[in-house]
Design a protein around this motif. Sequence first.
Motif, PDB file in Angstrom:
ATOM      1  N   ALA A   1       0.830  -1.207   0.000  1.00 26.96           N
ATOM      2  CA  ALA A   1       0.000   0.000   0.000  1.00 26.96           C
ATOM      3  C   ALA A   1       0.863   1.257   0.000  1.00 26.96           C
ATOM      4  N   LEU A   2       1.915   1.260   0.803  1.00 22.92           N
ATOM      5  CA  LEU A   2       2.795   2.424   0.871  1.00 22.92           C
ATOM      6  C   LEU A   2       3.597   2.605  -0.414  1.00 22.92           C
ATOM      7  N   ALA A   3       3.868   1.518  -1.097  1.00 24.77           N
ATOM      8  CA  ALA A   3       4.601   1.616  -2.364  1.00 24.77           C
ATOM      9  C   ALA A   3       3.830   2.450  -3.378  1.00 24.77           C
ATOM     10  N   TYR A   4       2.492   2.413  -3.299  1.00 18.90           N
ATOM     11  CA  TYR A   4       1.683   3.239  -4.194  1.00 18.90           C
ATOM     12  C   TYR A   4       1.834   4.725  -3.884  1.00 18.90           C
ATOM     13  N   ARG A   5       2.366   5.056  -2.695  1.00 27.15           N
ATOM     14  CA  ARG A   5       2.632   6.450  -2.323  1.00 27.15           C
ATOM     15  C   ARG A   5       4.101   6.821  -2.529  1.00 27.15           C
ATOM     16  N   GLY A   6       4.868   5.904  -3.110  1.00 24.64           N
ATOM     17  CA  GLY A   6       6.282   6.171  -3.333  1.00 24.64           C
ATOM     18  C   GLY A   6       7.151   5.893  -2.126  1.00 24.64           C
ATOM     19  N   VAL A   7       6.581   5.235  -1.118  1.00 24.78           N
ATOM     20  CA  VAL A   7       7.313   4.926   0.114  1.00 24.78           C
ATOM     21  C   VAL A   7       7.878   3.514   0.004  1.00 24.78           C
ATOM     22  N   THR A   8       9.186   3.387   0.102  1.00 24.07           N
ATOM     23  CA  THR A   8       9.853   2.103  -0.066  1.00 24.07           C
ATOM     24  C   THR A   8      10.035   1.391   1.272  1.00 24.07           C
ATOM     25  N   TRP A   9      10.490   0.149   1.196  1.00 21.80           N
ATOM     26  CA  TRP A   9      10.796  -0.603   2.414  1.00 21.80           C
ATOM     27  C   TRP A   9      11.895   0.095   3.211  1.00 21.80           C
ATOM     28  N   ASP A  10      12.858   0.697   2.518  1.00 19.60           N
ATOM     29  CA  ASP A  10      13.913   1.447   3.212  1.00 19.60           C
ATOM     30  C   ASP A  10      13.321   2.628   3.982  1.00 19.60           C
ATOM     31  N   HIS A  11      12.347   3.316   3.377  1.00 15.93           N
ATOM     32  CA  HIS A  11      11.680   4.418   4.080  1.00 15.93           C
ATOM     33  C   HIS A  11      10.945   3.905   5.317  1.00 15.93           C
ATOM     34  N   ILE A  12      10.256   2.787   5.161  1.00 14.00           N
ATOM     35  CA  ILE A  12       9.489   2.222   6.276  1.00 14.00           C
ATOM     36  C   ILE A  12      10.399   1.944   7.462  1.00 14.00           C
ATOM     37  N   GLN A  13      11.580   1.400   7.183  1.00 14.02           N
ATOM     38  CA  GLN A  13      12.531   1.115   8.253  1.00 14.02           C
ATOM     39  C   GLN A  13      13.144   2.395   8.814  1.00 14.02           C
ATOM     40  N   LYS A  14      13.525   3.293   7.922  1.00  9.85           N
ATOM     41  CA  LYS A  14      14.186   4.527   8.352  1.00  9.85           C
ATOM     42  C   LYS A  14      13.288   5.366   9.247  1.00  9.85           C
ATOM     43  N   PHE A  15      12.012   5.480   8.881  1.00  7.97           N
ATOM     44  CA  PHE A  15      11.090   6.327   9.637  1.00  7.97           C
ATOM     45  C   PHE A  15      10.262   5.526  10.649  1.00  7.97           C
ATOM     46  N   ARG A  16      10.566   4.240  10.779  1.00  9.60           N
ATOM     47  CA  ARG A  16       9.962   3.375  11.806  1.00  9.60           C
ATOM     48  C   ARG A  16       8.436   3.404  11.747  1.00  9.60           C
ATOM     49  N   ILE A  17       7.885   3.254  10.562  1.00 15.23           N
ATOM     50  CA  ILE A  17       6.430   3.320  10.387  1.00 15.23           C
ATOM     51  C   ILE A  17       5.770   2.114  11.051  1.00 15.23           C
ATOM     52  N   HIS A  18       4.699   2.374  11.786  1.00 14.55           N
ATOM     53  CA  HIS A  18       3.931   1.344  12.484  1.00 14.55           C
ATOM     54  C   HIS A  18       2.525   1.258  11.888  1.00 14.55           C
ATOM     55  N   GLN A  19       1.782   0.253  12.335  1.00 10.48           N
ATOM     56  CA  GLN A  19       0.393   0.106  11.905  1.00 10.48           C
ATOM     57  C   GLN A  19      -0.425  -0.581  12.988  1.00 10.48           C
ATOM     58  N   ASP A  20      -1.741  -0.334  12.944  1.00 10.10           N
ATOM     59  CA  ASP A  20      -2.680  -1.162  13.693  1.00 10.10           C
ATOM     60  C   ASP A  20      -3.787  -1.554  12.717  1.00 10.10           C
ATOM     61  N   ASP A  21      -4.954  -1.892  13.205  1.00  7.75           N
ATOM     62  CA  ASP A  21      -6.004  -2.400  12.315  1.00  7.75           C
ATOM     63  C   ASP A  21      -6.562  -1.339  11.369  1.00  7.75           C
ATOM     64  N   THR A  22      -6.459  -0.065  11.742  1.00 10.63           N
ATOM     65  CA  THR A  22      -7.104   0.979  10.935  1.00 10.63           C
ATOM     66  C   THR A  22      -6.189   2.141  10.563  1.00 10.63           C
ATOM     67  N   ARG A  23      -4.959   2.176  11.089  1.00 16.55           N
ATOM     68  CA  ARG A  23      -4.106   3.342  10.880  1.00 16.55           C
ATOM     69  C   ARG A  23      -2.651   2.967  10.620  1.00 16.55           C
ATOM     70  N   LEU A  24      -1.965   3.881   9.924  1.00 18.90           N
ATOM     71  CA  LEU A  24      -0.515   3.837   9.803  1.00 18.90           C
ATOM     72  C   LEU A  24       0.046   4.974  10.652  1.00 18.90           C
ATOM     73  N   TYR A  25       1.161   4.725  11.327  1.00 14.60           N
ATOM     74  CA  TYR A  25       1.745   5.699  12.244  1.00 14.60           C
ATOM     75  C   TYR A  25       3.164   6.055  11.808  1.00 14.60           C
ATOM     76  N   VAL A  26       3.414   7.364  11.686  1.00 12.69           N
ATOM     77  CA  VAL A  26       4.756   7.859  11.385  1.00 12.69           C
ATOM     78  C   VAL A  26       5.277   8.557  12.638  1.00 12.69           C
ATOM     79  N   PRO A  27       6.189   7.936  13.382  1.00 11.03           N
ATOM     80  CA  PRO A  27       6.730   8.574  14.586  1.00 11.03           C
ATOM     81  C   PRO A  27       7.607   9.772  14.217  1.00 11.03           C
ATOM     82  N   VAL A  28       7.602  10.776  15.077  1.00 12.19           N
ATOM     83  CA  VAL A  28       8.450  11.954  14.893  1.00 12.19           C
ATOM     84  C   VAL A  28       9.436  12.000  16.058  1.00 12.19           C
ATOM     85  N   TYR A  29      10.715  11.928  15.728  1.00 11.30           N
ATOM     86  CA  TYR A  29      11.762  11.911  16.749  1.00 11.30           C
ATOM     87  C   TYR A  29      12.610  13.174  16.667  1.00 11.30           C
TER      88      TYR A  29
END
Length: 279
Positions: free
Chosen positions: A109-137
């Motif tokens: 799903a994120l790939a359709y937004r141009g977000v790669t697996w490397d981005h997911i790891q770098k920005f520590r993206i999380h999910q639950d049943d209804t949301r995606l979470y982008v932590p801000v550090y």
Amino acid sequence: MSDYSTADVTAWMLTAFAVNKRNGAELQLDCPECGHPSCYFNVKKQVGYCHSASCRETWPLDKLIDKVGYSPDHIGFTVTPVIDTVVSRPVALPKAAKPIERLDTAVDALAYRGVTWDHIQKFRIHQDDTRLYVPVYEGGVLVQYNSRRVRKENPPEDWFKAGEKPYRYASGHPITHYLLGFEECRLWGDIVLVENSFVSMWLRDIHATATFGSHLSDTVINKIVHSRINHVTFLWDQGTEYASQKAQRKLKELGVQSKVIHIKGQPDDYTKEELKELL
């Protein structure tokens, strides 16, 4: 509607708030809740509304009076500020939020937004049943998060068709105080500001970061001034011309060069190559 006259309400608004612009009965000001500059108050109807996508707060006159601490009957009365002794609670992701794993559908799903697996790891993206979470550090500490409602019952390419108010943040900590991944971009000579977290990841290779809406707070401006950044490009969505020009003036006063790129729609309506040509 209250018994106050239009003249009384207008005089009170001009005293109680820093009004950015007047157009007939409409007063434009920074939203008292989120700080977004696209908050409009109608002095005849005695009600206001914040047009920020992440806020949408309604401001009837009595609510503004409660916020300020005095009514139009007391113009000129100065409220003694109350020192806030409440210590802000540390920010934590919801307990149900888990890191995205390599084989999760969220990766597709994120790939359709141009977000790669490397981005997911770098920005520590999380999910639950209804949301995606982008932590801000900042400084290695979680200071906020940006969550996006998604429709997991849909195919991955349609996850982001979420309807009204898709965004949610940690309460008590203004999202406008932060830029996504600032620990990295503070070392760059130039940055490109976009509104959306996922768009900023897609454009990270051209030094993009997210402002989480079309508002550049004084807190963020101060961070930019005290970093290595010497040039800022605004690539906000269509309809944010006034907000971007206002922020540009503030940066100019502090010696930071900037430019505003006006586009139709949103940055992800374009290819990356088209955006690079605009930049």
